[in-house]
Write a protein that holds these residues in place. Structure first.
Motif, mmCIF file in Angstrom:
data_model
loop_
_atom_site.group_PDB
_atom_site.id
_atom_site.type_symbol
_atom_site.label_atom_id
_atom_site.label_comp_id
_atom_site.label_asym_id
_atom_site.label_seq_id
_atom_site.Cartn_x
_atom_site.Cartn_y
_atom_site.Cartn_z
ATOM 1 N N UNK A 1 -38.341 -48.386 14.595
ATOM 2 C CA UNK A 1 -38.451 -47.830 13.250
ATOM 3 C C UNK A 1 -37.328 -46.823 12.931
ATOM 4 N N UNK A 2 -36.594 -46.381 13.962
ATOM 5 C CA UNK A 2 -35.520 -45.409 13.756
ATOM 6 C C UNK A 2 -34.138 -46.052 13.764
ATOM 7 N N UNK A 3 -34.020 -47.274 14.298
ATOM 8 C CA UNK A 3 -32.708 -47.902 14.441
ATOM 9 C C UNK A 3 -32.042 -48.163 13.092
ATOM 10 N N UNK A 4 -32.824 -48.495 12.082
ATOM 11 C CA UNK A 4 -32.235 -48.757 10.776
ATOM 12 C C UNK A 4 -31.562 -47.522 10.200
ATOM 13 N N UNK A 5 -32.226 -46.371 10.300
ATOM 14 C CA UNK A 5 -31.661 -45.121 9.782
ATOM 15 C C UNK A 5 -30.409 -44.723 10.553
ATOM 16 N N UNK A 6 -30.451 -44.919 11.875
ATOM 17 C CA UNK A 6 -29.277 -44.580 12.697
ATOM 18 C C UNK A 6 -28.103 -45.464 12.337
ATOM 19 N N UNK A 7 -28.357 -46.782 12.194
ATOM 20 C CA UNK A 7 -27.273 -47.712 11.882
ATOM 21 C C UNK A 7 -26.683 -47.421 10.502
ATOM 22 N N UNK A 8 -27.540 -47.054 9.544
ATOM 23 C CA UNK A 8 -27.040 -46.707 8.207
ATOM 24 C C UNK A 8 -26.090 -45.517 8.263
ATOM 25 N N UNK A 9 -26.469 -44.507 9.043
ATOM 26 C CA UNK A 9 -25.613 -43.323 9.167
ATOM 27 C C UNK A 9 -24.333 -43.637 9.926
ATOM 28 N N UNK A 10 -24.423 -44.519 10.911
ATOM 29 C CA UNK A 10 -23.220 -44.921 11.651
ATOM 30 C C UNK A 10 -22.234 -45.620 10.722
ATOM 31 N N UNK A 11 -22.748 -46.509 9.884
ATOM 32 C CA UNK A 11 -21.866 -47.210 8.933
ATOM 33 C C UNK A 11 -21.219 -46.240 7.946
#
Length: 539
Positions: free
Chosen positions: A222-232
């Motif tokens: 549930x946290x991977x999406x938020x992390x990936x968005x910030x990485x992008x």
């Protein structure tokens, strides 16, 4: 008087428990220090953490001694840990708390309390903990940066308490980032981790990107999406900052090319002389800077930080005189014969190089940067060094000063007249020979000033000028022979273009591509971007 004595006795009675506590702490810390010399590295790590937990104010000093390798212990008895002092021939060992020399110690049985890289990290973290509440702002900032680098979740409570008391904005931001990284490594709720991700992402930069990439591997789904968005988002921001950084590097290179080429533009434009010794004028200016700095450092050391202020006029005058001698002795007999001028000035360049090797030797000479040109600072996502920034300012000051000289002075008027129509200028009473001589001296003097700037960013060696002579000619030809604005635009264009090509093609292939592009450009515009106008020029 009686009442005052009673108050004094009462105060002493109340202070006795606190004093006893301090003395007890001083007694109790010795076993903790001695534990550093017992067991292997894991036991030593436990002893370090126990020392930190004692909250004794002297623990920081003890850990520094341990890190510096100054703590020793008897390898036979495992006796008390002592501090090494004295000399190599006559070592002494002292108590780490009182500093008193311990006499009954056999040096043959004393061995260093060893630590490994893992323990060094533990010591660094412990030191950060101890300085996190220091009244010194720089100490707190260094401690927060140390915790951000290590990010051990065990320090989360300590950091949280320190964060609640911190008032300084920069220190507080660093603490918040360190706390967020620790939370990503700890077993907190998903909501808290999501908030920590946003805190880390708000810092931006490559460090934040590294932290988020590391957290992505172990994050819940549930946290991977938020992390990936910030990485992008950070990757997009870094790509823009990389473009800005390349532009800065291009401007930095352009300022160097401008200084090296501006004198060549004058001599080439006015006299039509292909001066292959122009690079050696740059080199002589750099060596003049070295000589001036060495003299000031020995004769007037208090002025050492301002040696560049004396080097600029000295380099200009000396290289200008050298250029005047070259023009009067060699070049004035070769006007109208560009090939012979090229060969003659190439020979002069070899003579000057060998002369410098004979006087100063073939090895590089060090020209120290003054304090106000040392270091760097961050501007957004850009890293800007002070020496490059000052060189850009200096090169623009030289450019506009020269522009005023050519446009507003009698000498500049004569120089422009000779450039546009030499015969007409001569018929009007202008002594074209002396205009040529002083123009060549002016161009050489400016090359010497370029050497002063280059001494701050490059090695001062007999081959210094050879690195810039080809690029200088390309700048002059591309911008337009004899045109200062063309030289400025040419330097900016080639500097920025070089820095954008280098990441893809490499330094050597990038220069080759630039040369090919200039050759193609000259096929369309043989006189460059800004061609001079005049009857003699257009003929």
């Amino acid at each position: 008087m009686y009442r005052a004595v009673k108050i004094l006795l009462l105060t002493l009675c109340l202070a006795m428990p606190a004093l006893a506590t301090v003395l007890k702490a001083q007694e109790d810390i010795h076993p903790l220090i001695d534990a550093l010399g017992v067991g292997d590295f894991p036991e030593r790590e436990t002893a370090i953490k126990a020392l930190v937990a004692s909250n004794d104010p002297r623990v920081g000093e003890i850990l520094q001694l341990l890190s510096d390798g100054q703590l020793y212990v008897n390898s036979e008895t495992g006796g008390p840990v002592l501090v090494l002092g004295g000399t190599e021939d006559e070592p002494t060992y002292a108590d780490p708390i009182s500093g008193e020399i311990v006499s009954d110690v056999d040096p043959d049985y004393m061995s260093k309390v060893k630590i490994n890289n893992s323990l060094r990290t533990v010591i660094a973290t412990a030191t950060s903990q101890l300085t996190l509440l220091s009244p010194d702002r720089s100490a707190r900032l260094a401690a927060a940066q140390g915790l951000l680098k290590d990010a051990d979740p065990a320090n989360l409570d300590l950091l949280t308490s320190a964060l609640a008391e911190e008032k300084d904005a920069e220190v507080k931001n660093t603490m918040e980032a360190a706390r967020a990284v620790m939370m990503l490594k700890s077993d907190v709720s998903a909501e808290e981790k999501k908030a920590a991700v946003n805190t880390v992402a708000a810092r931006g930069g490559r460090d934040a990107l590294t932290i988020l990439n590391s957290a992505l591997a172990t994050a819940p789904d549930e946290l991977k999406g938020a992390i990936q968005t910030n990485i992008n988002a950070i990757n997009r921001s870094l790509a823009l900052w990389d473009v800005g950084q390349n532009v800065w590097y291009g401007l930095s290179l352009a300022s160097v090319l401008l200084l090296a080429a501006i004198g060549l533009a004058i001599t080439f434009g006015v006299m039509g002389v292909i001066n292959m010794a122009h690079g050696e004028m740059v080199m002589i200016g750099a060596y003049t800077t070295y000589v001036v700095q060495e003299y000031i450092s020995s004769a007037f050391p208090e002025l050492g930080n301002y040696s560049l202020a004396f080097s600029v006029p000295a380099a200009f005058l000396f290289t200008g005189c050298v250029g005047l001698v070259i023009e009067r002795v060699v070049i004035r007999y070769l006007y109208g014969r560009p090939l012979e001028t090229l060969l003659a000035t190439w020979g002069v360049s070899l003579i000057l190089q060998q002369a410098v090797r004979t006087i100063f030797g073939p090895t590089n000479r060090e020209v120290r940067n003054p304090s106000w040109m040392s270091g760097a600072f961050e501007l957004g996502g850009l890293s800007i060094t002070w020496n490059r920034l000052w060189i850009i300012i200096f090169s623009m000051a030289v450019f506009f000063t020269l522009l005023v000289l050519l446009k507003r002075s009698a000498f500049g008027l004569q120089m422009r007249a000779v450039t546009q129509n030499r015969r007409m200028a001569s018929s009007m009473g202008i002594r074209t020979g002396w205009v040529d001589a002083f123009t060549f001296a002016l161009g050489s003097g400016i090359a010497g000033i370029a050497g002063v700037a280059l001494s701050q960013i490059d090695n001062v060696s007999p081959n210094l000028g050879q690195s810039y002579i080809i690029d200088s000619f390309m700048v002059v030809v591309f911008g337009g022979v004899g045109n200062l604005w063309g030289t400025l635009v040419g330097a900016l264009s080639l500097g920025v273009l070089n820095k954008f090509l280098e990441p893809f093609a490499g330094a050597v292939l990038g220069k080759i591509l630039v040369l090919v592009l200039i050759i193609l450009f000259i096929q369309k515009r043989p006189r460059g971007l800004f061609a001079l106008k005049g009857r003699a020029v257009e003929a």
